[in-house]
Design an enzyme around this catalytic site. Structure first.
Site, PDB file in Angstrom:
ATOM      1  N   TYR A  98       0.826  -1.170   0.125  1.00 15.07           N
ATOM      2  CA  TYR A  98       0.047  -0.015   0.231  1.00 15.07           C
ATOM      3  C   TYR A  98       1.009   1.369  -0.103  1.00 15.07           C
ATOM      4  O   TYR A  98       0.686   2.125  -0.589  1.00 15.07           O
ATOM      5  CB  TYR A  98      -0.948  -0.044   1.097  1.00 15.07           C
ATOM      6  CG  TYR A  98      -2.118  -1.126   1.271  1.00 15.07           C
ATOM      7  CD1 TYR A  98      -2.967  -1.068   0.577  1.00 15.07           C
ATOM      8  CD2 TYR A  98      -1.768  -2.524   1.751  1.00 15.07           C
ATOM      9  CE1 TYR A  98      -3.703  -2.166   0.415  1.00 15.07           C
ATOM     10  CE2 TYR A  98      -2.603  -3.318   1.920  1.00 15.07           C
ATOM     11  CZ  TYR A  98      -3.617  -3.411   1.182  1.00 15.07           C
ATOM     12  OH  TYR A  98      -4.560  -4.254   1.095  1.00 15.07           O
ATOM     13  N   ASN A 121     -12.513  -1.219  -4.775  1.00 12.47           N
ATOM     14  CA  ASN A 121     -12.158  -1.478  -6.249  1.00 12.47           C
ATOM     15  C   ASN A 121     -13.307  -2.263  -6.796  1.00 12.47           C
ATOM     16  O   ASN A 121     -13.784  -3.527  -6.460  1.00 12.47           O
ATOM     17  CB  ASN A 121     -11.017  -2.540  -6.237  1.00 12.47           C
ATOM     18  CG  ASN A 121     -10.622  -2.931  -7.520  1.00 12.47           C
ATOM     19  OD1 ASN A 121     -11.342  -2.450  -8.633  1.00 12.47           O
ATOM     20  ND2 ASN A 121      -9.725  -3.741  -7.789  1.00 12.47           N
ATOM     21  N   CYS A 129      -6.156  -5.456  -7.168  1.00  7.59           N
ATOM     22  CA  CYS A 129      -6.062  -5.297  -6.001  1.00  7.59           C
ATOM     23  C   CYS A 129      -5.336  -6.476  -5.014  1.00  7.59           C
ATOM     24  O   CYS A 129      -4.930  -6.292  -3.925  1.00  7.59           O
ATOM     25  CB  CYS A 129      -7.138  -4.527  -5.199  1.00  7.59           C
ATOM     26  SG  CYS A 129      -8.828  -5.668  -5.536  1.00  7.59           S
ATOM     27  N   HIS A 130      -5.575  -7.581  -5.267  1.00  6.20           N
ATOM     28  CA  HIS A 130      -5.209  -8.765  -4.785  1.00  6.20           C
ATOM     29  C   HIS A 130      -3.783  -8.819  -4.646  1.00  6.20           C
ATOM     30  O   HIS A 130      -3.181  -9.416  -3.650  1.00  6.20           O
ATOM     31  CB  HIS A 130      -5.784  -9.958  -5.341  1.00  6.20           C
ATOM     32  CG  HIS A 130      -5.294 -10.259  -6.737  1.00  6.20           C
ATOM     33  ND1 HIS A 130      -5.940  -9.972  -7.671  1.00  6.20           N
ATOM     34  CD2 HIS A 130      -4.407 -11.201  -7.037  1.00  6.20           C
ATOM     35  CE1 HIS A 130      -5.086 -10.139  -8.771  1.00  6.20           C
ATOM     36  NE2 HIS A 130      -4.463 -11.117  -8.383  1.00  6.20           N
ATOM     37  N   GLU A 156      -0.925 -17.388  -8.673  1.00  6.49           N
ATOM     38  CA  GLU A 156       0.187 -16.540  -9.620  1.00  6.49           C
ATOM     39  C   GLU A 156       1.475 -16.799  -9.198  1.00  6.49           C
ATOM     40  O   GLU A 156       2.397 -16.388  -9.796  1.00  6.49           O
ATOM     41  CB  GLU A 156      -0.140 -15.042  -9.735  1.00  6.49           C
ATOM     42  CG  GLU A 156      -1.587 -14.559 -10.174  1.00  6.49           C
ATOM     43  CD  GLU A 156      -1.958 -13.270 -10.074  1.00  6.49           C
ATOM     44  OE1 GLU A 156      -0.983 -12.531  -9.566  1.00  6.49           O
ATOM     45  OE2 GLU A 156      -2.798 -12.673 -10.555  1.00  6.49           O
TER      46      GLU A 156
END
Length: 165
Positions: A98, A121, A129-130, A156
């Site tokens: 952040y 979001n 945003c994850h 990912e």
């Protein structure tokens, strides 16, 4: 302008996809199965949502790492929209904090405001945003729930790197 809606089955549950001819307006996790909402068959997805539907399927099929759909988001403050605009720069396999996002906006004191904007979001997964985590590497906050955030990051992970941009 008419807004269209479709539902996509994902490994994380149903996603509600909304948009208009001008672009995608929302991708949201459904809170809990209702029994009355089911996935929209691909051949029944409204034309304005077909590309987003296809790209989300490709993402979950590990065939796509970067989204390229037109958006038509009509919610959010100016600051929220600035935060959301930075999210796609945190590419697949990377995370940022952040604080990193606040610094990108030349406002390092806005860490909490960045977190709050992230929580609002409207385009889950599309605007990733994850991939935004605490400065200490901890998973904090996710409108879809921390278990979904963890799943997405693990999904990912084969190329996950902790660094911005």
């Amino acid at each position: 302008m008419n807004e269209a809606r479709a539902f996509l089955s994902s490994p994380l549950g149903l996603l509600a996809i909304q948009g208009t001819e001008d672009g995608l307006r929302a991708v949201q996790f459904l809170a809990a199965p209702t029994g009355t909402v089911t996935a929209t068959p691909a051949h029944q997805v409204p034309g304005c949502l077909q590309e987003a539907y296809r790209q989300l399927q490709a993402y979950f099929g590990r065939e796509l790492q970067e989204f390229s759909v037109a958006t038509d988001v009509v919610v959010g403050t100016g600051f929220q929209q600035l935060v959301w605009a930075t999210l796609p720069a945190v590419t697949y396999g990377r995370t940022a904090s952040y604080l990193d996002i606040a610094r990108q906006l030349d406002n390092p004191g806005a860490v909490r405001a960045v977190g709050a904007a992230n929580g609002q979001n409207p385009l889950a997964i599309i605007w990733p945003c994850h991939r935004i985590i605490g400065a200490n590497g901890q998973l904090t906050g996710y409108a879809g729930g921390l278990s979904r955030k963890r799943w997405l990051l693990d999904f990912e992970r084969p190329s996950l790197q902790t660094s911005l941009f």
